[in-house]
Scaffold this active site. Structure first.
Site, short mmCIF file in Angstrom:
data_model
loop_
_atom_site.label_atom_id
_atom_site.label_comp_id
_atom_site.label_asym_id
_atom_site.label_seq_id
_atom_site.Cartn_x
_atom_site.Cartn_y
_atom_site.Cartn_z
N GLU A 1 8.81 9.08 -8.77
CA GLU A 1 8.11 7.91 -9.31
C GLU A 1 6.76 7.73 -8.63
O GLU A 1 5.76 7.39 -9.28
CB GLU A 1 8.95 6.63 -9.10
N GLY B 1 15.43 8.53 -12.15
CA GLY B 1 16.51 7.77 -12.79
C GLY B 1 17.85 8.50 -12.76
O GLY B 1 18.91 7.86 -12.85
N LEU C 1 10.06 10.67 -19.63
CA LEU C 1 8.68 10.19 -19.48
C LEU C 1 7.96 10.09 -20.82
O LEU C 1 7.01 9.32 -20.95
CB LEU C 1 7.92 11.11 -18.52
N ARG D 1 4.18 9.84 -10.10
CA ARG D 1 3.90 9.53 -11.51
C ARG D 1 3.20 8.16 -11.64
O ARG D 1 2.96 7.68 -12.75
CB ARG D 1 5.20 9.47 -12.34
N LEU E 1 14.14 9.47 -15.82
CA LEU E 1 13.62 8.79 -17.01
C LEU E 1 12.89 9.77 -17.93
O LEU E 1 12.13 10.62 -17.46
CB LEU E 1 12.63 7.73 -16.54
N LYS F 1 15.96 19.29 -22.24
CA LYS F 1 15.02 18.34 -21.63
C LYS F 1 15.50 17.97 -20.23
O LYS F 1 15.21 16.89 -19.71
CB LYS F 1 14.89 17.07 -22.50
N ARG F 2 16.29 18.85 -19.64
CA ARG F 2 16.81 18.69 -18.27
C ARG F 2 17.54 17.36 -18.11
O ARG F 2 17.47 16.70 -17.09
CB ARG F 2 15.68 18.82 -17.24
N GLU G 1 19.26 7.43 -9.62
CA GLU G 1 19.66 6.02 -9.76
C GLU G 1 21.00 5.92 -10.49
O GLU G 1 21.86 5.12 -10.13
CB GLU G 1 18.59 5.23 -10.51
N GLY H 1 13.17 1.95 -11.53
CA GLY H 1 13.45 0.82 -12.41
C GLY H 1 14.90 0.73 -12.81
O GLY H 1 15.29 -0.15 -13.58
N ALA I 1 16.64 15.02 -14.94
CA ALA I 1 15.22 14.90 -14.57
C ALA I 1 14.77 13.45 -14.55
O ALA I 1 13.57 13.17 -14.44
CB ALA I 1 14.36 15.70 -15.54
#
Ligand code: 1HE
Length: 284
Positions: free
Chosen positions: A158, A135, A92, A161, A90, A51-52, A138, A166, A88
């Protein structure tokens, strides 16, 4: 409030019985994190490459557990990632079910965990490669030294999307690259390559593909040999001084300098240099 996977996870970790540090044994980490010890250096690896390395609640709370229960002998941490991409961002698939209130709580949990990393006990050296986005960027920004392999690229998707950063990105990233560059990343969805990231301050070191981990361990080992007082002052006093007004900064600097130089470790290190037992500053 609906009891989602996320809220259950938060409730579990907020329960004092389950909180990091209160357990007699090393707590179990999720499968999405792998750990390894190399003497004074602990390595934590994002291990969800299929899931990267998208950051789901389990992984973020696992990082909290890992950083909250570091053995005393660990003096520096390396953050690494499996697969072709660092992260990748957060996950999603989890975001789509959160209400506004849960979204606030979700972001606050990321803040808590990333704050614990940035203002934790030991410096963290991150190895970045492939996508370092959303993220994931981040998370990297909350660590202290960032090494980029030439494959690294950075983005804040972000904007496309329909969401916002966050995980503390709007606080940390403008301090690294400036508000104007962050606006460009978010408004246009553009990417920066590894060389641009190096020039703009996203990485401290730029290395060839596959060389990041070895360099990170070497740097973490070097950091682990510093006095604990110096590492504490650099991690905790320096960023606060940088955000204070000058007058308060000078006072805090004097106090920090006096505390550091007053301890026995500093006296011994200075004596070692003066008596020619310590390394000189060398440009290699
Ligand atoms: C994911 C995610 C994810 C991949 N959440 N599942 N982040 C993004 O908007 C970035 C979205 N990801 C991508 O743009 C690409 O996946 C990558 C450039 C990172 C990698 O591309 P690639 O071709 O190697 O992989 P892929 O085929 O896109 O993805 C492989 C699998 O990972 C696939 O699942 P599968 O079940 O179909 O195999 C993807 O769905 C899954 N995957 N990325 C969930 N992000 C606290 S606020 C922070 C806000 C943000 O971070 S927003 C940015 C979100």
């Amino acid at each position: 409030m609906r009891l989602t996977h996320f809220t259950r996870n938060v409730m579990y970790h907020n329960n004092p019985k389950h909180r990091a540090g209160s357990m007699a044994q090393r707590p179990r980490l999720p499968k999405s994190l792998k750990t390894e010890r190399r003497g004074a250096v602990a390595i934590v690896t994002l291990a969800r490459p299929e899931k990267r390395n998208a950051l789901n609640d389990t992984t973020v709370l696992g990082l909290e557990t890992f950083f909250g229960t570091l053995p005393a002998a660990v003096k520096a941490v390396v953050l690494n990632a499996e697969g072709k991409h660092f992260s990748a961002g957060l996950d999603l698939s989890e975001l789509k079910i959160l209400s506004t209130e849960e979204g606030i709580e979700h972001s606050r949990v990321w803040h808590r965990v990333f704050h614990q990393i940035e203002f934790g006990r030991v410096p963290v050296v991150t190895v970045m490669h492939g996508a370092v986005v959303g993220g994931g960027l981040e998370l990297a920004a909350a660590t202290h030294i960032r090494i980029a392999e030439r494959s690294a690229y950075y983005a804040l998707p972000e904007g496309s999307r329909g969401i916002f950063v966050g995980g503390g990105g709007s606080v940390r990233l403008p301090r690294l690259i400036g508000t104007s560059r962050m606006m460009d990343l978010m408004l246009t969805g553009r990417t920066y390559g590894a060389e641009e990231g190096q020039a703009f301050g996203l990485s401290h070191y730029l290395v060839e593909p596959g060389e990041g981990l070895a360099r990170a361990i070497e740097i973490a080992r070097r950091i682990a040999t510093n006095s604990a007082t110096t590492n504490f002052a650099v991690m905790h006093a320096l960023p606060r001084i940088a955000e204070q007004d000058r007058a308060s900064g000078y006072v805090m600097e004097s106090l920090t300098a006096a505390i550091a130089q007053g301890n026995e470790e500093a006296k011994k290190r200075i004596k070692d240099f003066l008596e020619k037992r310590a390394a000189k500053v060398e440009r290699k």
